[in-house]
Design a protein around this motif. Structure first.
Motif, PDB file in Angstrom:
ATOM      1  N   SER A 231      87.028   3.901  26.895  1.00  0.00           N
ATOM      2  CA  SER A 231      87.467   4.092  28.286  1.00  0.00           C
ATOM      3  C   SER A 231      86.426   4.780  29.156  1.00  0.00           C
ATOM      4  CB  SER A 231      88.782   4.886  28.315  1.00  0.00           C
ATOM      5  OG  SER A 231      88.569   6.237  27.970  1.00  0.00           O
ATOM      6  N   LYS A 232      85.235   5.017  28.600  1.00  0.00           N
ATOM      7  CA  LYS A 232      84.207   5.658  29.428  1.00  0.00           C
ATOM      8  C   LYS A 232      82.985   4.727  29.498  1.00  0.00           C
ATOM      9  CE  LYS A 232      86.540   9.847  28.123  1.00  0.00           C
ATOM     10  NZ  LYS A 232      87.635   9.676  29.099  1.00  0.00           N
TER      11      LYS A 232
ATOM     12  N   ASP B 257      83.661  14.397  18.272  1.00  0.00           N
ATOM     13  CA  ASP B 257      84.160  13.506  19.316  1.00  0.00           C
ATOM     14  C   ASP B 257      83.029  13.313  20.335  1.00  0.00           C
ATOM     15  OD1 ASP B 257      85.273  12.529  21.692  1.00  0.00           O
ATOM     16  OD2 ASP B 257      87.221  13.448  21.314  1.00  0.00           O
TER      17      ASP B 257
ATOM     18  N   GLY C 202      91.364   6.283  22.669  1.00  0.00           N
ATOM     19  CA  GLY C 202      90.625   7.387  22.067  1.00  0.00           C
ATOM     20  C   GLY C 202      91.580   8.513  21.680  1.00  0.00           C
ATOM     21  N   TYR C 203      92.605   8.693  22.498  1.00  0.00           N
ATOM     22  CA  TYR C 203      93.624   9.700  22.202  1.00  0.00           C
ATOM     23  C   TYR C 203      94.221   9.420  20.818  1.00  0.00           C
ATOM     24  CZ  TYR C 203      97.954  12.370  22.605  1.00  0.00           C
ATOM     25  OH  TYR C 203      98.988  13.239  22.373  1.00  0.00           O
TER      26      TYR C 203
ATOM     27  N   THR D 167      85.534   6.537  22.428  1.00  0.00           N
ATOM     28  CA  THR D 167      86.501   5.817  23.261  1.00  0.00           C
ATOM     29  C   THR D 167      85.824   4.632  23.940  1.00  0.00           C
ATOM     30  OG1 THR D 167      87.918   5.995  25.210  1.00  0.00           O
ATOM     31  CG2 THR D 167      86.029   7.455  25.160  1.00  0.00           C
TER      32      THR D 167
ATOM     33  N   HIS E  43      82.204  11.519  25.608  1.00  0.00           N
ATOM     34  CA  HIS E  43      81.451  11.606  26.871  1.00  0.00           C
ATOM     35  C   HIS E  43      79.943  11.464  26.694  1.00  0.00           C
ATOM     36  CE1 HIS E  43      84.895  12.598  29.387  1.00  0.00           C
ATOM     37  NE2 HIS E  43      85.372  13.175  28.293  1.00  0.00           N
TER      38      HIS E  43
HETATM   39  C1  LIG Z   1      86.807  14.411  24.509  1.00  0.00           C
HETATM   40  C2  LIG Z   1      87.809  13.301  24.654  1.00  0.00           C
HETATM   41  N1  LIG Z   1      88.318  12.734  23.565  1.00  0.00           N
HETATM   42  C3  LIG Z   1      89.218  11.729  23.649  1.00  0.00           C
HETATM   43  C4  LIG Z   1      89.650  11.262  24.856  1.00  0.00           C
HETATM   44  C5  LIG Z   1      90.692  10.180  24.917  1.00  0.00           C
HETATM   45  O1  LIG Z   1      90.155   8.963  25.277  1.00  0.00           O
HETATM   46  P1  LIG Z   1      91.058   7.750  25.779  1.00  0.00           P
HETATM   47  O2  LIG Z   1      90.993   7.713  27.259  1.00  0.00           O
HETATM   48  O3  LIG Z   1      90.423   6.541  25.165  1.00  0.00           O
HETATM   49  O4  LIG Z   1      92.439   7.963  25.273  1.00  0.00           O
HETATM   50  C6  LIG Z   1      89.138  11.805  26.031  1.00  0.00           C
HETATM   51  C7  LIG Z   1      89.582  11.295  27.332  1.00  0.00           C
HETATM   52  O5  LIG Z   1      89.560  11.888  28.360  1.00  0.00           O
HETATM   53  C8  LIG Z   1      88.192  12.869  25.939  1.00  0.00           C
HETATM   54  O6  LIG Z   1      87.704  13.445  27.029  1.00  0.00           O
END
Ligand SMILES: Cc1ncc(COP(=O)(O)O)c(C=O)c1O
Length: 400
Positions: A244-245, A211, A114-115, A242, A214
Motif C-alpha cells: 500500500s505504499k 517491518d 500489511g496490517y 506492504t 516505509h
Molecule cells: C509500519 C507499518 N506497518 C504496517 C502497516 C500496514 O500496512 P497496510 O496499509 O498494508 O495494512 C503500516 C501502514 O500504515 C505501517 O505504517
C-alpha cells in the motif's frame, strides 16, 4: 442496558470541539478525482498530494495499470476464497515469486494487507510463553499481532540500543524471544539503528522481525529497505512489508529464509481465514515490484526531494521530526491539535494535502503534519509546496 459506546465519549467530545471551531474535518477528506500520484482534485481544487505514502509513484504506471486490467479480464474481479482453498491463482504465485526475486530470499507469503501480515506472522510465531521485545513506537498492527498471539510484551524506549539489550537480558533462560523493529518509523520519519539492534538481538538468542513498510522500494541499493542499507539483511529472520505504499496497490507480505517458513500457510489464522487478494491487485503488485528492482534513478530523485523539502522547511522556521532527512517522510511538529488542524486546513486551502497525525498514533502526545514525498514530485512542485507552507505558516502564526 449500559451503552457500550460510552467509552468513546472523550473522543466524541474532542472531535466536536475541534469541528465547532469551524475547521474542516481533517479525517474526512474526499479525493474527487486523482490525476496522478502527485495531484488530485479535493473540494473542487487542484491539490498537490504530500501525504499518500505513494513513495515511488507506481499507482499510475502504465505497465502496472495494463497488468491489472488484463488480470481483471482474464480472471474476474475477485477470488471469493482463502489462499488455502480456491483463492490461490497463478497471479498469487507470481507476486510471491516477484517478492522472492526482489529480496533475494527463499520464501514469500502474501497477505490481504500489511496490517494482516504483522497480525498473522507475529501472533503465529510468538505465543503464550514467548517474549516479544519491541520498540515502544511500533505500529498498531505490530501491537495487535502481539496481543492476538498472547505473548509476553516487553517494550523498550524508541531506538534505544542499550534499553533493548537490558530487556533481552532479563528474559528467562530458554524462553522464545522475538525482537520486532521497523526500518523507518512512520510518525517522525526516522530510521532504526538496525545494525546494532540486530547484533544485540542475535547475541541474546532472539529472532528478529523488521517491518520495512516505509522503506521498501526506496531505501537501500536495491530498495530492499533499511536492513539492506545497513548491510544486515541476511541476519534478519523475517521482513514484513506492504503493497500500500511504494508498490502502489493493497496487500501485505512476509519474506524469510527460515527453512520451515512454508508451514505458516497452514497455521497462520489471518492468512487462512480470509479471502485472498483479487487477481487484478496481485497482477499490479507483481508488475510494480519487478519495476521497483530497476528504479535507481527514481530512488535518487526521491532522496533529492526529501533533502530539498527538509532544508526548505527548516529554513522557513518549522520544527521537524528529524535533524536530517532520513527517509521520504518529513514530520512538521505542531504546538497543539488546534494549531495543527488550522495549519492543515490552511495548507489545503493553498492546494496542498498532508496528513494530520495526533495521539495515540503519534509518540509523546505530539501533533504532526506528516509529509510523505513521491519520486514523481518534480523540483518545481517541491518549490510550490514550500511556498504553500510559508503562506499557511504565516497565516496561522506557526512561523514569523
Ligand atoms: C509500519 C507499518 N506497518 C504496517 C502497516 C500496514 O500496512 P497496510 O496499509 O498494508 O495494512 C503500516 C501502514 O500504515 C505501517 O505504517
Amino acid at each position: 442496558m449500559s451503552d457500550l459506546f460510552s467509552k468513546f465519549d472523550p473522543i466524541i467530545e474532542l472531535r466536536s470541539e475541534l469541528l465547532e471551531s469551524g475547521v474542516t474535518d481533517p479525517f474526512n477528506l474526499v479525493m474527487e478525482k486523482v490525476e496522478s500520484p502527485t495531484v488530485a482534485i479535493c473540494n473542487g481544487r487542484r491539490t498537490i498530494l504530500l501525504g499518500t505514502y505513494n513513495y515511488m509513484g507506481m499507482t499510475f504506471d502504465p505497465d502496472v495499470i495494463a497488468a491489472g486490467k488484463k488480470a481483471l479480464d482474464e480472471f474476474g474481479s475477485g477470488t471469493t476464497g482463502s489462499r488455502v482453498l480456491n483463492g490461490t491463482y497463478v497471479g498469487h504465485r507470481a507476486v510471491e515469486q516477484a517478492l522472492k526475486d526482489f529480496y533475494a530470499m527463499d520464501h514469500a507469503m502474501v497477505f490481504s494487507t500489511g496490517y494482516q501480515a504483522n497480525l498473522g506472522v507475529i501472533s503465529t510465531i510468538a505465543g503464550k510463553d514467548d517474549y516479544i521485545v519491541l520498540d515502544i513506537d511500533s505500529h498498531a498492527s505490530i501491537y495487535d499481532g502481539c496481543a492476538l498471539g498472547n505473548a509476553n510484551i516487553v517494550p523498550f524506549r524508541h531506538n534505544d540500543i542499550e534499553a533493548l539489550e537490558k530487556r533481552l537480558k532479563r528474559i528467562p533462560e530458554g524462553a522464545g524471544k522475538l525482537v520486532v523493529l521497523e526500518g523507518v518509523y512512520s510518525m517522525l520519519g526516522d530510521i532504526a539503528p538496525l545494525k546494532e539492534m540486530v547484533a544485540v538481538s542475535k547475541a541474546n538468542g532472539a529472532m528478529v522481525l523488521v517491518d520495512e513498510a516505509h522503506s521498501m522500494g526506496f531505501i537501500g541499493e536495491h530498495g530492499r529497505g533499511v536492513a539492506e542499507a545497513q548491510g544486515i539483511i541476511d541476519d534478519v529472520d523475517f521482513i514484513i512489508g506492504t503493497f500500500s505504499k511504494s508498490v502502489g496497490t493493497v496487500g501485505g507480505f512476509c519474506v524469510s529464509n527460515h527453512p520451515k517458513f512454508e508451514i505458516l500457510r497452514l497455521v497462520c489464522r489471518p492468512y487462512v481465514f480470509t479471502a485472498s487478494l483479487p487477481p487484478s491487485v496481485v497482477a499490479t503488485a507483481a508488475t510494480s515490484i519487478r519495476k521497483l528492482m530497476d528504479s535507481a534513478d527514481k530512488r535518487a530523485h526521491l532522496w533529492e526531494n526529501s533533502k530539498r523539502l527538509h532544508a526548505g522547511l527548516r529554513q522557513l522556521g518549522f520544527t521537524l521530526g528529524t535533524d536530517e532527512p532520513q527517509s521520504a517522510i518529513i514530520a512538521v511538529i505542531m504546538p497543539d491539535l488546534e494549531t495543527g488542524a488550522a495549519m492543515w486546513e490552511a495548507l489545503l486551502d493553498e492546494g496542498l494535502y498532508v496528513n494530520l497525525a495526533r495521539p495515540p498514533a503519534t509518540p509523546a502526545g505530539m501533533t504532526l503534519l506528516r509529509c510523505s514525498l513521491c519520486a514523481l514530485h518534480s523540483e518545481e512542485q517541491v518549490g510550490e509546496i514550500l511556498g504553500m507552507f510559508a503562506a499557511a505558516g504565516r497565516a496561522t502564526g506557526c512561523i514569523d
